[in-house]
Design a protein around this motif. Structure first.
Motif, PDB file in Angstrom:
ATOM      1  N   VAL A 159      86.904  35.213  28.722  1.00  3.24           N
ATOM      2  CA  VAL A 159      86.286  33.935  27.362  1.00  3.24           C
ATOM      3  C   VAL A 159      87.360  32.542  27.935  1.00  3.24           C
ATOM      4  O   VAL A 159      87.175  31.486  27.428  1.00  3.24           O
ATOM      5  CB  VAL A 159      86.906  34.268  26.588  1.00  3.24           C
ATOM      6  N   VAL A 160      89.087  33.235  27.853  1.00  2.00           N
ATOM      7  CA  VAL A 160      89.939  31.855  27.503  1.00  2.00           C
ATOM      8  C   VAL A 160      89.861  30.913  29.207  1.00  2.00           C
ATOM      9  O   VAL A 160      90.306  29.797  29.126  1.00  2.00           O
ATOM     10  CB  VAL A 160      91.056  32.487  27.193  1.00  2.00           C
ATOM     11  N   GLY A 161      89.448  32.059  30.520  1.00  2.00           N
ATOM     12  CA  GLY A 161      90.142  31.525  31.524  1.00  2.00           C
ATOM     13  C   GLY A 161      89.385  29.942  31.958  1.00  2.00           C
ATOM     14  O   GLY A 161      89.810  28.964  32.331  1.00  2.00           O
ATOM     15  N   PRO A 162      88.138  29.983  31.229  1.00  2.00           N
ATOM     16  CA  PRO A 162      87.250  29.477  31.973  1.00  2.00           C
ATOM     17  C   PRO A 162      87.633  27.728  31.023  1.00  2.00           C
ATOM     18  O   PRO A 162      87.816  26.934  31.990  1.00  2.00           O
ATOM     19  CB  PRO A 162      86.193  29.895  32.116  1.00  2.00           C
ATOM     20  N   LEU A 163      87.751  28.016  30.300  1.00  2.00           N
ATOM     21  CA  LEU A 163      88.028  26.977  28.705  1.00  2.00           C
ATOM     22  C   LEU A 163      88.725  26.331  29.138  1.00  2.00           C
ATOM     23  O   LEU A 163      89.144  25.310  29.269  1.00  2.00           O
ATOM     24  CB  LEU A 163      88.201  28.315  27.702  1.00  2.00           C
ATOM     25  N   VAL A 164      90.158  26.728  30.420  1.00  2.00           N
ATOM     26  CA  VAL A 164      91.142  26.334  30.210  1.00  2.00           C
ATOM     27  C   VAL A 164      91.191  25.669  31.822  1.00  2.00           C
ATOM     28  O   VAL A 164      92.157  24.398  31.351  1.00  2.00           O
ATOM     29  CB  VAL A 164      92.242  27.841  30.281  1.00  2.00           C
ATOM     30  N   ALA A 165      90.214  26.563  32.293  1.00  2.00           N
ATOM     31  CA  ALA A 165      90.264  25.654  33.926  1.00  2.00           C
ATOM     32  C   ALA A 165      89.540  24.598  33.837  1.00  2.00           C
ATOM     33  O   ALA A 165      89.879  23.745  34.100  1.00  2.00           O
ATOM     34  CB  ALA A 165      89.957  26.710  34.453  1.00  2.00           C
ATOM     35  N   ALA A 166      88.633  24.991  32.605  1.00  2.00           N
ATOM     36  CA  ALA A 166      88.185  22.985  32.335  1.00  2.00           C
ATOM     37  C   ALA A 166      88.913  21.929  31.932  1.00  2.00           C
ATOM     38  O   ALA A 166      88.629  21.210  32.544  1.00  2.00           O
ATOM     39  CB  ALA A 166      86.592  23.378  32.066  1.00  2.00           C
ATOM     40  N   ALA A 167      89.358  22.632  30.777  1.00  2.00           N
ATOM     41  CA  ALA A 167      89.838  21.991  30.089  1.00  2.00           C
ATOM     42  C   ALA A 167      91.153  20.942  31.261  1.00  2.00           C
ATOM     43  O   ALA A 167      91.999  19.845  31.404  1.00  2.00           O
ATOM     44  CB  ALA A 167      91.343  21.845  29.002  1.00  2.00           C
ATOM     45  N   LEU A 168      92.266  21.655  31.763  1.00  2.00           N
ATOM     46  CA  LEU A 168      92.884  20.931  33.142  1.00  2.00           C
ATOM     47  C   LEU A 168      92.058  20.732  34.564  1.00  2.00           C
ATOM     48  O   LEU A 168      92.479  19.878  35.241  1.00  2.00           O
ATOM     49  CB  LEU A 168      93.629  22.514  33.800  1.00  2.00           C
ATOM     50  N   LEU A 169      90.944  20.715  34.311  1.00  2.00           N
ATOM     51  CA  LEU A 169      89.568  20.449  35.334  1.00  2.00           C
ATOM     52  C   LEU A 169      90.067  18.029  35.318  1.00  2.00           C
ATOM     53  O   LEU A 169      88.946  18.186  34.611  1.00  2.00           O
ATOM     54  CB  LEU A 169      88.961  20.368  35.762  1.00  2.00           C
ATOM     55  N   ALA A 258      82.327  20.639  32.605  1.00  2.00           N
ATOM     56  CA  ALA A 258      82.903  21.533  33.692  1.00  2.00           C
ATOM     57  C   ALA A 258      83.538  23.412  32.312  1.00  2.00           C
ATOM     58  O   ALA A 258      83.315  23.903  32.204  1.00  2.00           O
ATOM     59  CB  ALA A 258      84.320  21.485  34.251  1.00  2.00           C
ATOM     60  N   GLY A 259      83.938  22.040  31.323  1.00  2.00           N
ATOM     61  CA  GLY A 259      84.066  22.504  30.045  1.00  2.00           C
ATOM     62  C   GLY A 259      82.916  23.810  29.065  1.00  2.00           C
ATOM     63  O   GLY A 259      83.126  24.546  28.691  1.00  2.00           O
ATOM     64  N   GLN A 260      81.626  23.313  28.730  1.00  2.00           N
ATOM     65  CA  GLN A 260      80.291  23.266  29.040  1.00  2.00           C
ATOM     66  C   GLN A 260      80.011  24.684  29.491  1.00  2.00           C
ATOM     67  O   GLN A 260      79.661  25.796  29.187  1.00  2.00           O
ATOM     68  CB  GLN A 260      79.376  22.575  28.470  1.00  2.00           C
ATOM     69  N   ALA A 261      79.938  24.656  30.886  1.00  2.00           N
ATOM     70  CA  ALA A 261      79.707  25.538  31.539  1.00  2.00           C
ATOM     71  C   ALA A 261      80.901  26.621  31.778  1.00  2.00           C
ATOM     72  O   ALA A 261      80.515  28.098  31.643  1.00  2.00           O
ATOM     73  CB  ALA A 261      79.670  24.965  33.236  1.00  2.00           C
ATOM     74  N   GLY A 262      81.861  26.235  31.474  1.00  2.00           N
ATOM     75  CA  GLY A 262      82.830  27.243  31.155  1.00  2.00           C
ATOM     76  C   GLY A 262      83.528  27.967  30.028  1.00  2.00           C
ATOM     77  O   GLY A 262      83.072  29.519  30.188  1.00  2.00           O
ATOM     78  N   LEU A 263      82.364  27.404  29.233  1.00  2.00           N
ATOM     79  CA  LEU A 263      82.090  28.232  27.999  1.00  2.00           C
ATOM     80  C   LEU A 263      81.258  29.197  27.879  1.00  2.00           C
ATOM     81  O   LEU A 263      81.352  29.873  28.183  1.00  2.00           O
ATOM     82  CB  LEU A 263      82.089  27.444  27.000  1.00  2.00           C
ATOM     83  N   ALA A 264      79.513  28.610  29.027  1.00  2.00           N
ATOM     84  CA  ALA A 264      78.703  29.106  29.049  1.00  2.00           C
ATOM     85  C   ALA A 264      78.833  30.827  29.854  1.00  2.00           C
ATOM     86  O   ALA A 264      78.587  32.286  29.777  1.00  2.00           O
ATOM     87  CB  ALA A 264      77.897  29.080  29.614  1.00  2.00           C
ATOM     88  N   VAL A 265      80.301  30.708  30.878  1.00  2.00           N
ATOM     89  CA  VAL A 265      80.714  31.712  31.410  1.00  2.00           C
ATOM     90  C   VAL A 265      80.824  32.529  31.311  1.00  2.00           C
ATOM     91  O   VAL A 265      81.086  33.532  30.729  1.00  2.00           O
ATOM     92  CB  VAL A 265      80.900  31.534  33.035  1.00  2.00           C
ATOM     93  N   GLY A 266      81.534  31.985  30.271  1.00  2.00           N
ATOM     94  CA  GLY A 266      82.858  33.059  29.269  1.00  2.00           C
ATOM     95  C   GLY A 266      82.129  33.452  28.081  1.00  2.00           C
ATOM     96  O   GLY A 266      82.722  34.888  28.406  1.00  2.00           O
ATOM     97  N   LEU A 267      81.522  33.442  28.156  1.00  2.00           N
ATOM     98  CA  LEU A 267      80.383  33.752  26.673  1.00  2.00           C
ATOM     99  C   LEU A 267      79.910  35.642  27.064  1.00  2.00           C
ATOM    100  O   LEU A 267      79.698  35.932  26.403  1.00  2.00           O
ATOM    101  CB  LEU A 267      79.628  33.399  26.003  1.00  2.00           C
ATOM    102  N   SER A 268      79.654  35.589  28.313  1.00  2.00           N
ATOM    103  CA  SER A 268      79.585  36.749  28.916  1.00  2.00           C
ATOM    104  C   SER A 268      79.978  37.910  28.651  1.00  2.00           C
ATOM    105  O   SER A 268      79.745  39.263  28.762  1.00  2.00           O
ATOM    106  CB  SER A 268      78.917  36.066  30.776  1.00  2.00           C
ATOM    107  N   GLY A 269      81.776  37.376  28.216  1.00  2.00           N
ATOM    108  CA  GLY A 269      82.318  38.813  28.421  1.00  2.00           C
ATOM    109  C   GLY A 269      82.543  39.032  26.240  1.00  2.00           C
ATOM    110  O   GLY A 269      83.264  40.333  26.249  1.00  2.00           O
ATOM    111  N   LEU A 270      81.638  38.396  25.634  1.00  2.00           N
ATOM    112  CA  LEU A 270      81.766  38.485  24.920  1.00  2.00           C
ATOM    113  C   LEU A 270      81.532  40.176  23.927  1.00  2.00           C
ATOM    114  O   LEU A 270      82.194  40.710  22.887  1.00  2.00           O
ATOM    115  CB  LEU A 270      80.386  37.546  23.123  1.00  2.00           C
ATOM    116  N   ALA A 271      80.356  40.971  24.608  1.00  2.00           N
ATOM    117  CA  ALA A 271      80.489  41.965  24.084  1.00  2.00           C
ATOM    118  C   ALA A 271      81.258  43.349  24.311  1.00  2.00           C
ATOM    119  O   ALA A 271      81.035  44.188  23.350  1.00  2.00           O
ATOM    120  CB  ALA A 271      79.126  42.538  24.832  1.00  2.00           C
ATOM    121  N   ALA A 272      81.533  42.539  25.031  1.00  2.00           N
ATOM    122  CA  ALA A 272      83.115  43.681  25.220  1.00  2.00           C
ATOM    123  C   ALA A 272      84.295  43.634  24.665  1.00  2.00           C
ATOM    124  O   ALA A 272      84.895  44.575  24.857  1.00  2.00           O
ATOM    125  CB  ALA A 272      84.530  43.250  26.919  1.00  2.00           C
TER     126      ALA A 272
END
Length: 292
Positions: A159-169, A258-272
């Motif tokens: 969840v955190v990784g893609p959001l931070v990546a988008a912020a740095l992009l 990029a931020g929205q895409a990062g959130l969409a990808v990151g949310l795939s891990g919520l169930a864990a």
């Protein structure tokens, strides 16, 4: 099936509960960085594809090729665990995937970038095998909960990784910045493991004084192993298809940032995040857990 007939004892020295939890938290951070490294690349794939001129199928291969490294390293990782110990593999695996992430940004083309992606999977496999073994060995009475916490750590990084990546992009040419940042973070965490995780914690284990074996599959080609293999293949197909190109799809076809895409990808891990609960229930409901 394995049934205990004697109470187990923890070997390798005892570590007080508070320090043990703190040290385990550091290992969970290392695994979260692993997830960040894995999930950040797909979010940046449109920028990578534009710079290198990769086709769509080449881009998808780059995003998921780490799985080949993980698969090829699975059995060797188990052998290395027995020979070198868990701490060595955690440090080595973290360093390998961190350096591979950093080296990805200086790739000259498709072939060498693909090699770095495979190598990142090698590092992930080494680290994961060791951390799972630490979780099972250091907390014998709560191993289900500990292993569930490992899954939650990966979800946190996802969840955190893609959001931070988008912020740095900040611009298309800056796609290397988050890759380098996560790679350096991984190296820092590896150094922290070297300094703060003693071997009496990382190598702790529980041994059954007397064990009775019954049941189990008579062969690897029996029904249950084959069903589990088929389920794993199908899950991997769906999971890697999603990880590999979904961020590219929503950015190119649906106009996501990029931020929205990062959130969409990151949310795939919520169930864990429910994994610790599942582990806790396993510890409480499994009759064999009374012996741990």
């Amino acid at each position: 099936m394995t049934t205990n007939t004697a109470r187990t004892e923890q070997a390798g020295g005892a570590v007080a509960t508070g320090p043990a939890i703190a040290m385990f938290a550091l290992l969970l951070l290392a695994y979260s960085v692993n997830a960040m490294d894995r999930m950040v690349f797909p979010v940046l794939l449109p920028e990578v594809r534009a710079e290198y001129g990769f086709s769509l199928d080449q881009s998808g291969l780059q995003a998921t090729m780490f799985a080949l490294g993980m698969g090829l390293t699975g059995i060797p990782a188990g052998i290395a665990l027995a020979r070198f110990g868990r701490k060595v593999l955690i440090v080595a695996g973290t360093v390998i995937f961190s350096l591979a992430t950093i080296m990805t940004v200086v790739s000259a083309g498709f072939a060498d970038m693909l090699a770095w992606r495979v190598l990142s999977g090698v590092g992930e496999a080494l680290q994961l095998a060791a951390i799972i073994t630490v979780a099972a060995g250091a907390f014998p009475r709560h191993r289900g909960l500990a292993i569930g916490a490992v899954n939650m750590a990966f979800a946190t990084g996802s969840v955190v990784g893609p959001l931070v990546a988008a912020a740095l992009l900040t611009e298309p040419s800056a796609w290397r910045v988050p890759m380098i940042a996560f790679g350096v973070l991984g190296l820092i965490v590896a150094m922290a493991v070297v300094l703060f995780i003693p071997r009496r914690f990382s190598e702790a284990t529980s041994e059954r004084a007397q064990t009775h074996h019954s049941g189990g599959a008579p062969s690897i080609v029996s029904r249950n192993p084959m069903l589990l293999a088929a389920i794993t293949v199908l899950f991997g197909l769906a999971d890697f298809a999603y990880i590999g190109l979904y961020a590219t799809y929503v950015r190119d076809e649906l106009g996501f940032t990029a931020g929205q895409a990062g959130l969409a990808v990151g949310l795939s891990g919520l169930a864990a995040f429910a994994s610790p609960l599942g582990g806790y229930l396993t510890d409480r409901l499994d009759p064999a857990s009374a012996w741990y």
